[in-house]
Design a protein around this motif. Sequence first.
Motif, PDB file in Angstrom:
ATOM      1  N   ASP A 198      49.832  41.740  40.620  1.00 10.48           N
ATOM      2  CA  ASP A 198      50.025  42.661  39.494  1.00 10.48           C
ATOM      3  C   ASP A 198      49.441  42.078  38.205  1.00 10.48           C
ATOM      4  OD1 ASP A 198      51.826  40.652  39.008  1.00 10.48           O
ATOM      5  OD2 ASP A 198      53.563  41.960  38.772  1.00 10.48           O
ATOM      6  N   HIS A 208      45.845  41.345  37.726  1.00  3.82           N
ATOM      7  CA  HIS A 208      44.483  41.792  37.422  1.00  3.82           C
ATOM      8  C   HIS A 208      44.087  42.926  38.355  1.00  3.82           C
ATOM      9  CE1 HIS A 208      39.880  40.723  37.826  1.00  3.82           C
ATOM     10  NE2 HIS A 208      40.077  41.978  37.521  1.00  3.82           N
ATOM     11  N   LYS A 243      42.783  46.325  34.085  1.00  7.90           N
ATOM     12  CA  LYS A 243      44.121  46.051  33.563  1.00  7.90           C
ATOM     13  C   LYS A 243      44.436  44.583  33.837  1.00  7.90           C
ATOM     14  CE  LYS A 243      48.944  47.428  33.538  1.00  7.90           C
ATOM     15  NZ  LYS A 243      49.975  48.319  34.096  1.00  7.90           N
ATOM     16  N   THR A 287      47.344  42.092  33.018  1.00 10.99           N
ATOM     17  CA  THR A 287      48.714  42.159  32.510  1.00 10.99           C
ATOM     18  C   THR A 287      49.153  40.933  31.725  1.00 10.99           C
ATOM     19  OG1 THR A 287      49.635  41.287  34.577  1.00 10.99           O
ATOM     20  CG2 THR A 287      49.412  43.691  34.393  1.00 10.99           C
ATOM     21  N   GLN A 318      45.191  44.840  27.478  1.00 11.19           N
ATOM     22  CA  GLN A 318      45.081  44.771  28.931  1.00 11.19           C
ATOM     23  C   GLN A 318      43.780  45.343  29.481  1.00 11.19           C
ATOM     24  OE1 GLN A 318      48.695  46.281  30.711  1.00 11.19           O
ATOM     25  NE2 GLN A 318      49.893  44.604  29.855  1.00 11.19           N
TER      26      GLN A 318
END
Length: 148
Positions: free
Chosen positions: A51, A53, A76, A78, A83
């Motif tokens: 969770d 990249h 995205k 995180t 982001q």
Amino acid sequence: MDNQDFSTTFLVDKTPMEVFDAINNIGGWWTENFEGESQKLNDEYSVHFGDVHYSKQKLTEVIPGEKVVWFIIDSKLTFVENQTEWTGTKLIFEISKQGDKTQLHFTHQGLVPGFECFNSCSKGWHRYATHSLYSFITTGKGMPAMKE
């Protein structure tokens, strides 16, 4: 002003087409968490690393044995405030003969020191481009992120 995009270069005892084919085998050196196609012009694919990249790429330039360009159309990350830092950047692989060897010059165009992720993303590229892709090209065995 000097170009500050992240880049790295190495030489291998393989043909330009062998290098080109290895680059496009994303699951062999970058991540096994790969969906889509990555072989021809306008192909799109996405990759993710847990969770932390996610990015979606489109092949915008494909010259067999010479060059591959992936444009990042969505991302995205995180672990940073912005982001979507990677969105709109390019991953450029330039292949050329250097005597009896083949040179690969990789640039993440747009990944610059002003990005919050620059240090950690540069370390990631050293791992995946300089070590894993090099190993995949030279031995057939890369060190991609494993399937989740």
